[in-house]
Design an enzyme around this catalytic site. Structure first.
Site, short mmCIF file in Angstrom:
data_model
loop_
_atom_site.label_atom_id
_atom_site.label_comp_id
_atom_site.label_asym_id
_atom_site.label_seq_id
_atom_site.Cartn_x
_atom_site.Cartn_y
_atom_site.Cartn_z
N ARG A 28 -46.42 14.76 2.42
CA ARG A 28 -47.22 15.74 1.82
C ARG A 28 -48.65 14.78 1.86
O ARG A 28 -49.53 15.36 2.16
CB ARG A 28 -46.95 16.61 0.75
CG ARG A 28 -45.78 17.58 1.18
CD ARG A 28 -44.97 18.08 0.12
NE ARG A 28 -44.06 19.43 0.39
CZ ARG A 28 -42.95 19.09 0.88
NH1 ARG A 28 -42.46 17.89 1.00
NH2 ARG A 28 -42.05 20.19 0.75
N ASP A 320 -29.74 17.20 -0.90
CA ASP A 320 -29.70 16.06 -0.20
C ASP A 320 -28.86 15.06 -0.85
O ASP A 320 -28.35 14.17 -0.18
CB ASP A 320 -31.03 15.36 -0.02
CG ASP A 320 -31.85 16.17 0.89
OD1 ASP A 320 -31.52 16.80 1.83
OD2 ASP A 320 -33.11 16.08 0.97
#
Length: 432
Positions: A28, A320
C-alpha cells in the site's frame, strides 16, 4: 530437485530478530505514494517478490520508483488522476494483493490495462473483486466467466457510481478494491462485511489525507479530489513473518526470542490471542505508533501449550497464520479445533489440504482435514521426513519450524520463502 534440510534445534532458539517490513503495508505504501504528486520516502520496505511486483506495476503506470537500498525507496506519483496507460501487459507475479487492489484503482481509469501473473495466481479466483467493481460500472474481462487471469480492464462507459456493497466474505482485499474504486466514483461507497477485516487501507488513506467512516463492520469513503502524500512512511515489521518465531519460541525448549518492531495492528493480532490462549509466554513491550500503524517489540519464551478452538469470528485477524498455528497445535496437550477457514482452500495452494498431507508426514495421523478447518491432535510423536512446499511460502516456513521443533525436515521446493521473507532460513540458522 531443489531441497532444504532443517535440523532439529537441540538447545532452543535465542536472540533478537529484526522483523522484515509488513507485506500488506509495503504494498500500500508504494501504491498510494504513486497516487500522490510529491515524493514519499519509504523505509523498512519489504524487499520480496510480491512487493517488488507492486513497485513494477506502479512504474508501468507512470510513477517514479527509486530504490536507495533494498528496504528504502522514494516514490513520486503524478497525482490521483495522473496514472498513464501502460505500454505492455502488467505482471502481478504471485501477488493476489497487488492484483486485487490494482483492479480497484484501475477500474475507473480512462485507459485499458491487461494483467497477467504466475501459474499460481492464474488459478486464484478474482470474481469476488470483479463482481462489486462491475456493479459500480467497471468493464472487466477475464478467463472462466470473468473469474481468472489474464484479466483486461477497459474504460467504463459513463461515470463510476458509488454504492453500498454487502460483501459475503470478510476480506481486506475485496474491501480495499471497492474503497479504492470509490475514490473515483460519484457519491459515497460503503463496504459492509460479516466481520471486520484488516484495516491497513483505511489507516494508510488517513495518512494521505483521505477520511473513511466506520460504523460496526461497515466502512464508507467519499469521492476524493487529491492525495496529500506524507513525506515519510516507516513500514512496521510483518506480524505474519513474526508468527514463525512466535511459534518457534513457544514450542522449542530453551528458547527465548526478542522480536523487534512488529506491527500490532489490532486487526492482525489474532495469533497473539490464540497463542496466549494456548498458554504461550508472550510479552508485548515498547508499544508505539508509526504512520497510523501500531508497532511493538515482542518477547516469547518456551512454555507448555494446551490445545484450543477458534473459528470464523477471529479468522480475518489470523488467516495467513493458520499453517504455523497448526505447528503450535502439534506440540500442545490435547486437541486444537479450527473452523471457518474455508478461504485457505483458495490461497497460493489449498492450504488446508497442504497442512493435512504434509504435516502428517512428520506427525502421522495428527491432522484431520475438515471442509472449512482442521482438527489437530497434539502430543503425537514427531518424526523426521521429507515434505513438499507446493511453492507456497507459508507452508515452507511452517514446515521449517515444525522440523526445527521436531526431528528435522527436508523441504522440497524451499525457495518460495522469497515471496515474503528472503532471509528466513538464514535467520533460523543464526538463532541456534
Amino acid at each position: 530437485m531443489d531441497t532444504k534440510t532443517i535440523a532439529k534445534a537441540v538447545s532452543g532458539l535465542k536472540g533478537e530478530i529484526q522483523i522484515p517490513g509488513d507485506k500488506s503495508i509495503s504494498h500500500r505504501s508504494v501504491m498510494f505514494s504513486a497516487l500522490g504528486s510529491t515524493p514519499v520516502h519509504i523505509t523498512n520496505f519489504l524487499h520480496a517478490q510480491d512487493c517488488m511486483s507492486t513497485a513494477a506495476c506502479m512504474q508501468a503506470l507512470g510513477a517514479k520508483v527509486e530504490f536507495l537500498s533494498d528496504t528504502e525507496l522514494i516514490v513520486t506519483g503524478n497525482g490521483l488522476h495522473g496514472l498513464k496507460e501502460p505500454d505492455m501487459i502488467i505482471d502481478a507475479g504471485n501477488s493476489g494483493t497487488t492484483l486485487r487492489l490494482m483492479m480497484g484503482i484501475l477500474a475507473p481509469q480512462p485507459f485499458l490495462t491487461t494483467f497477467t501473473g504466475d501459474a499460481s495466481l492464474h488459478k486464484r479466483p478474482m470474481g469476488r473483486v470483479i463482481k462489486p467493481l462491475s456493479q459500480m460500472g467497471a468493464k472487466i474481462f477475464g478467463r472462466q466467466q470473468n473469474q481468472k487471469l489474464p484479466i483486461t480492464i477497459v474504460p467504463a462507459e459513463g461515470r463510476f457510481q458509488g454504492m453500498t456493497y454487502n460483501s459475503p466474505v470478510a476480506s481486506a482485499q475485496v474491501k480495499s478494491a471497492v474503497l479504492l474504486a470509490g475514490m473515483y466514483a460519484e457519491g459515497d461507497t460503503t463496504v459492509v462485511e460479516p466481520f471486520t477485516s484488516r484495516d491497513h487501507t483505511e489507516r494508510m488513506l488517513e495518512a494521505f489525507g483521505v477520511h473513511t467512516e466506520k460504523q460496526g463492520t461497515a466502512v464508507t469513503i467519499h469521492p476524493v479530489d487529491e492525495f496529500r502524500a506524507p513525506k515519510e512512511i516507516e513500514v512496521p515489521g510483518d506480524i505474519s513473518s513474526a508468527a514463525y518465531w512466535l511459534v518457534a519460541g513457544a514450542i522449542i525448549p530453551g528458547s527465548d526470542l526478542m522480536l523487534r518492531n512488529v506491527g500490532v495492528n489490532p486487526t492482525r493480532t489474532g495469533i497473539l490471542d490464540v497463542l496466549k490462549d494456548m498458554g504461550a509466554d508472550i510479552e508485548v513491550l515498547n508499544e508505539r505508533t508509526s504512520g497510523g500503524e501500531a508497532a511493538a517489540d515482542i518477547r516469547v519464551r518456551y512454555s507448555r501449550l494446551q490445545g484450543t478452538r477458534f473459528g470464523a469470528e477471529i479468522m480475518p485477524r489470523l488467516i495467513d497464520e493458520i499453517p504455523v498455528i497448526a505447528v503450535a497445535a502439534l506440540f500442545a496437550e490435547g486437541d486444537t479445533v479450527i473452523t471457518g477457514a474455508g478461504e485457505l482452500r483458495v490461497k497460493e495452494t489449498d492450504r488446508l489440504q497442504a497442512i493435512t498431507d504434509q504435516f502428517n508426514k512428520l506427525a502421522p495421523g495428527a491432522v484431520e482435514g475438515q471442509e472449512d478447518g482442521l482438527i489437530i491432535h497434539g502430543g503425537r510423536k514427531i518424526e523426521s521426513a521429507a515434505a513438499f512446499s507446493y511453492d507456497d511460502h507459508r507452508i515452507a516456513m511452517s514446515l521449517a519450524i515444525l522440523g526445527a521443533a521436531g526431528e528435522g525436515v527436508t523441504i522440497e521446493r524451499p525457495e518460495c520463502v522469497n515471496i515474503s521473507y528472503p532471509a528466513f532460513y538464514q535467520t533460523l540458522e543464526e538463532l541456534r
